[in-house]
Structures are given as structure tokens and as C-alpha cells.
Write an enzyme that holds these catalytic residues in place. Structure first.
Site, PDB file in Angstrom:
ATOM      1  CG  LEU A  12     -10.426   6.552 -36.148  1.00  0.00           C
ATOM      2  CD1 LEU A  12      -9.296   5.686 -36.692  1.00  0.00           C
ATOM      3  CD2 LEU A  12     -10.861   7.583 -37.190  1.00  0.00           C
ATOM      4  CB  SER A  37       7.956   2.680  -8.803  1.00  0.00           C
ATOM      5  OG  SER A  37       6.908   2.568  -9.749  1.00  0.00           O
ATOM      6  CD  GLU A  41       7.539  -7.398 -13.704  1.00  0.00           C
ATOM      7  OE1 GLU A  41       6.528  -6.765 -13.347  1.00  0.00           O
ATOM      8  OE2 GLU A  41       8.457  -7.728 -12.914  1.00  0.00           O
ATOM      9  N   PRO A  49       0.801  -1.223   0.000  1.00  0.00           N
ATOM     10  CG  PRO A  49      -0.960  -1.604   1.482  1.00  0.00           C
ATOM     11  CD  PRO A  49       0.345  -2.178   1.032  1.00  0.00           C
TER      12      PRO A  49
END
Length: 381
Positions: A339, A133, A244, A129
Site C-alpha cells: 500500500l 527445532s 517464550e 549449526p
């Protein structure tokens, strides 16, 4: 330009994967999206076809082949049918190096056969929590008591969190030692004090079980430590993160290609103001830009796959691939929704689901900002 990454054996394997997905996954994936989880039986069926553990030695049930092109085939085919609930990429691309390269003989005997067969589903517990990073900011601890570690803490946003039987958990074995105080422990389903929180409700990837994990005085045998000694965890993570991130880049390009192909087909059929959408210069120019960027990205990623196979893929190479392709994926999908007009906002159209599923790509595995930081540091600043 002709793609030349794969050999004949990879093309044959692709047919096997494609048939498996058409038979066992595509007809059921919409229900799995509602359920928020993929049945474990699907993993076992994939394992029977040899879709797991390519690098696992043959004596433990694997193929004994270190060739990331097989991993690439699986990721591409899963993405092309929109089966984002399958956590096979994490199992094959992220977990395999930890279980093959960092385990001793006894650990290999315990875990690798089930890993290759799909009977043991794996996950990795890094994010907390208060730490994403910044891996050095984790707070989950493991205190040595005789032949066990006592683990306390929690993890969040864990892919395969509900289904997983084996979880590589990043822990602090010496909180005062910085990066050298981090270790990797393998926690197993059923250990007392190891519990799972709710299956988290995400913006996209609804069929993929993503959960919180909690550890309250969990006694983990010292025999479940990965590596030769404590304190190697941070460096083990850094060594495996390039693979990864390449896996994420492979998925990003495959997703961009798929959505672009679907949108070109849509623009051929859809009319506005009495004209086919493809007849408008704006449409042609936009599709031309996207097609060019996607093909350039494809060739860079393919080169990264070759580099990984040769043992030459660097953290900087992988960071470039990860941030560029995932940002491109989001840009392509967003433009393709536009689009499609109002239909692009309807979930019955694959482009809408792709829009929801793609957003996380620039976040997990290291955010775009972290990728740029890794590249920037390589300049010696």
C-alpha cells in the site's frame, strides 16, 4: 472492542517505559542499527527503573510480582517504537523462569541481583549449526570430572550473544539417554575456553547482537547446574517454551497493530490518480480485512496472557498463538508495504524496517511448522 487486560498500575508502568524509550532509546537506535549492538549502559538504565526481573524476589532486587502483564507492556512499547535491538524480551520473558524457578539459594544470591539491575545480561544457548527445532539433536556435551563439567561444542543464532554475561547452555550430559540425557548449565563470561564468534549479519533486527558461541574444554562448576539433578534439561525447556512463544506472539500483534496504524495514516494523506488512497475500494477492503484479523488476534493473545498468569497456559495454546500471530504479522506488514508503493521499499519509512524485522518471527522460538505439529499431536494422531 475495548481492551481490558491491564489495570491502572500497568498503565502507569507503560508511561514509565514509554518515557524511558523516548529518552534513552529512540534518539540512538538508528546508530545502534549501524553498530550492530546496543550499549550495555542502556540495560543498566532500564534496570534502575525496575524494567527487569518482575518475578525476582524482593530480597534479590526484583519486584516479587509474577504478572506477565508487565512483561507485555515492555514488549509492546519496544515494538511500537521499532526498537528491535533491545534484547529485553529474551532477558525478562525467556530467561527469568530459569533463573527464578530452577536456581537454588546460592545461585540466586550469585545471579539474581545482577539480573534484576541489568548489570548481568543473559542469553540462552539452544540452537546449534546442526540442530534448531530438534532440541534432542544437540551435540554440545558436558562430561563430569569431579566438581566440574567439561563442556565442548558450539551454539549459533544466540540473541544477546555478544553482550551476555550469563548463558543457559543446553548440553548432553548422557548422549545415550535421549531426552533424559539433556541438562542445563549456566556458563559465565570469562570462563576459559568460552569464546564468542562474530556478531552475525541478519536480514533485520540489525541492532540486536546475535552471535555464535564456542566451548572448548570449558570447565564449569557443578554448582552451575540448573535444577536438582542431571537429565532434566529437556523437560525444563518444554515447561518454559510456552511463555517464550507467548512473548513472541505479544510482539507479533504489537508489530501488526503499529504498522497497520501507520499505513492507515499514510493512506489518508497519499493521493493517486487525483484521489486519496483511502477512497479506493481495494484499499478500504484490504485495510478492513487486516484490521479485523489483528483485533481478533489481539484478544486471543490477551486471553493467553491471562491464562499464563493463572498457570493455565498450555503448550498447545501457546503454539496456536505463536504461529497464527507471526504469520499474520508477516502478512500485514507485506500488504502494508504494498500500500505504500515505492515508498514502502525505502528504509526511511518505518514499514520497510518492520518488513525486514518481521521475517524471523515465524522461525525462532519454534517454526510455524513445529507449532502446527505440536497442535496436531494434541488430537491423538
Amino acid at each position: 472492542m475495548r481492551r481490558d487486560l491491564f489495570d491502572e498500575e500497568h498503565d502507569l508502568f507503560r508511561e514509565t517505559v514509554r518515557e524511558f524509550l523516548a529518552r534513552e532509546v529512540v534518539p540512538h537506535h538508528a546508530q545502534w542499527e549501524k553498530d550492530g549492538i546496543v550499549p550495555r549502559e542502556v540495560w543498566k538504565k532500564a534496570g534502575e527503573l525496575g524494567m527487569f526481573g518482575f518475578s525476582v524476589p524482593e530480597e534479590y532486587g526484583g519486584s516479587g510480582i509474577s504478572d506477565f502483564r508487565y512483561n507485555t507492556v515492555i514488549v509492546e512499547e519496544i515494538i511500537r517504537v521499532g526498537a528491535t535491538g533491545l534484547g529485553f524480551g529474551l532477558h525478562n520473558d525467556i530467561m527469568a523462569p530459569y533463573l527464578v524457578d530452577l536456581t537454588n539459594d546460592e545461585q540466586k544470591q550469585r545471579w539474581l541481583p545482577g539480573f534484576a539491575s541489568g548489570e548481568l545480561i543473559t542469553a540462552i544457548g539452544m540452537t546449534e549449526p546442526g540442530a534448531g527445532s530438534d532440541l534432542q539433536g544437540i551435540r554440545t556435551t558436558a562430561v563430569r570430572e569431579g566438581d566440574h563439567y567439561v563442556v565442548n561444542g558450539q551454539k549459533t543464532f544466540i540473541t544477546n550473544g555478544i553482550n551476555s554475561d550469563l548463558v543457559v547452555v543446553v548440553v548432553k550430559t548422557d548422549p545415550s539417554a535421549g531426552a533424559r540425557g539433556t541438562s542445563l548449565l549456566m556458563l559465565e563470561r570469562g570462563m576459559e575456553g568460552f569464546t564468542r564468534g562474530r556478531n552475525l549479519e541478519k536480514v533485520g533486527m540489525h541492532a540486536q547482537d546475535t552471535a555464535e558461541l564456542f566451548f572448548q574444554n570449558v570447565r564449569v562448576p557443578v554448582a552451575n547446574l540448573l535444577g536438582d539433578e542431571e537429565g532434566q534439561g529437556f523437560f525444563q525447556l518444554m515447561n518454559n517454551l510456552p511463555q517464550e512463544r507467548l512473548s513472541i506472539a505479544v510482539a507479533a500483534v504489537a508489530a501488526a497493530e503499529t504498522v497497520l496504524e501507520e499505513t492507515i495514516a499514510y493512506c489518508r494523506d497519499r493521493t493517486a490518480f487525483g484521489r486519496n488512497l483511502g477512497k479506493f475500494q481495494n484499499t478500504r477492503f484490504l485495510l478492513a480485512e487486516l484490521a479485523t484479523e489483528v483485533e481478533i488476534a489481539r484478544h486471543y493473545v490477551d486471553k493467553c496472557v491471562r491464562a499464563l498468569n493463572a498457570g493455565e497456559l498450555t503448550a498447545v495454546d501457546a503454539a496456536k498463538a505463536k504461529w497464527w500471530t507471526t504469520e499474520l504479522q508477516n502478512r500485514v506488514v507485506d500488504r502494508c508495504v504494498q500500500l505504500h508503493g515505492g515508498y514502502g521499499y525505502m528504509l526511511e519509512y518505518p514499514v520497510a524496517k518492520a518488513w525486514l524485522d518481521s521475517r524471523v518471527q515465524t522461525i525462532y522460538g519454534g517454526t510455524t511448522e513445529i507449532m502446527k505439529e505440536i497442535i496436531g499431536r494434541s488430537f491423538g494422531f
